[in-house]
Design a protein around this motif. Structure first.
Motif: not given
Length: 212
Positions: A83-86, A101-103, A106-108, A208-211
């Motif tokens: 799963p992608l995290y915010e 980056i928005t995705k 891992f959980e930051v 990269a495309e989530s930027f």
């Protein structure tokens, strides 16, 4: 069984003479003795449930050992289609001329920033770290007009922008993606650390495309 055989041999006609047995009693006794047949002897069947459970338990343990051992050695890749995290908390030091980056995969748990020198001037380096020390390091740099922006690695497209991708060849694969949007150059590196989760080229492009 030997006693019964011996008794049958003794029960002759003369056995009953002078004993007070009637013909009917004698016939009943003889019929009863001669009708008893020895029961067949069979060994108790061995239980099969316990051996089957032992085999299944061994197979399960062996599978777990092979999987985790292979992951640690890099034989099996743990694909990060996790799963992608915010990651929407944009660091204040990052200029508005850059996207962020928005995705992330891992959980930051920690974000650090650093200002350094790049090939064409100063740059901002932002590092995001996860619970198992997996890391994404991104450098942001503005390009001067006329700067040679030839990217020598595997060419890729990030949206409509030109980029390049490369990865290390060791067991613990490190993935690197560089791309240029307008006057801004982005350089993103992913290190799996002890998580065992590696990223493919397509997955790096997705990040990269989530930027935004």
């Amino acid at each position: 069984m030997d006693e019964l055989k011996s008794l049958r041999g003794l029960m002759k006609e003369e056995t009953f003479k002078g004993r007070g047995f009637t013909n009917k009693m004698r016939e009943n006794i003889l019929d009863e003795i001669h009708s008893k047949q020895p029961k067949s002897f069979s060994l108790p069947k061995k239980p099969i449930f316990a051996p089957i459970m032992s085999v299944l338990f061994f197979a399960a343990c062996f599978s777990i050992f092979v999987y985790f051992g292979g992951t640690q050695l890099g034989i099996f890749g743990s694909n990060a289609s996790a799963p992608l995290y915010e990651a929407s908390d944009r660091p204040e030091v990052l200029g508005r001329e850059f996207k962020y980056i928005t995705k992330v995969p891992f959980e930051v748990k920690n974000v650090s920033t650093k200002t350094g020198d790049g090939p064409t001037g100063s740059r901002q380096v932002i590092t995001l770290m996860g619970p198992e020390k997996q890391t994404i390091r991104i450098s942001f740099q503005l390009l001067e007009p006329g700067t040679d922006t030839t990217l020598s690695q595997d060419p890729v497209k990030v949206g409509s922008s030109q980029g390049s991708y490369t990865e290390s060849e060791d067991a613990l694969k490190v993935s690197m993606l560089t791309w240029i949007e307008g006057d801004a150059m982005y350089d993103m590196t992913y290190m799996p650390a002890r998580s065992g989760v590696t990223l493919s080229k397509d997955e790096m492009i997705k990040l990269a495309e989530s930027f935004r």
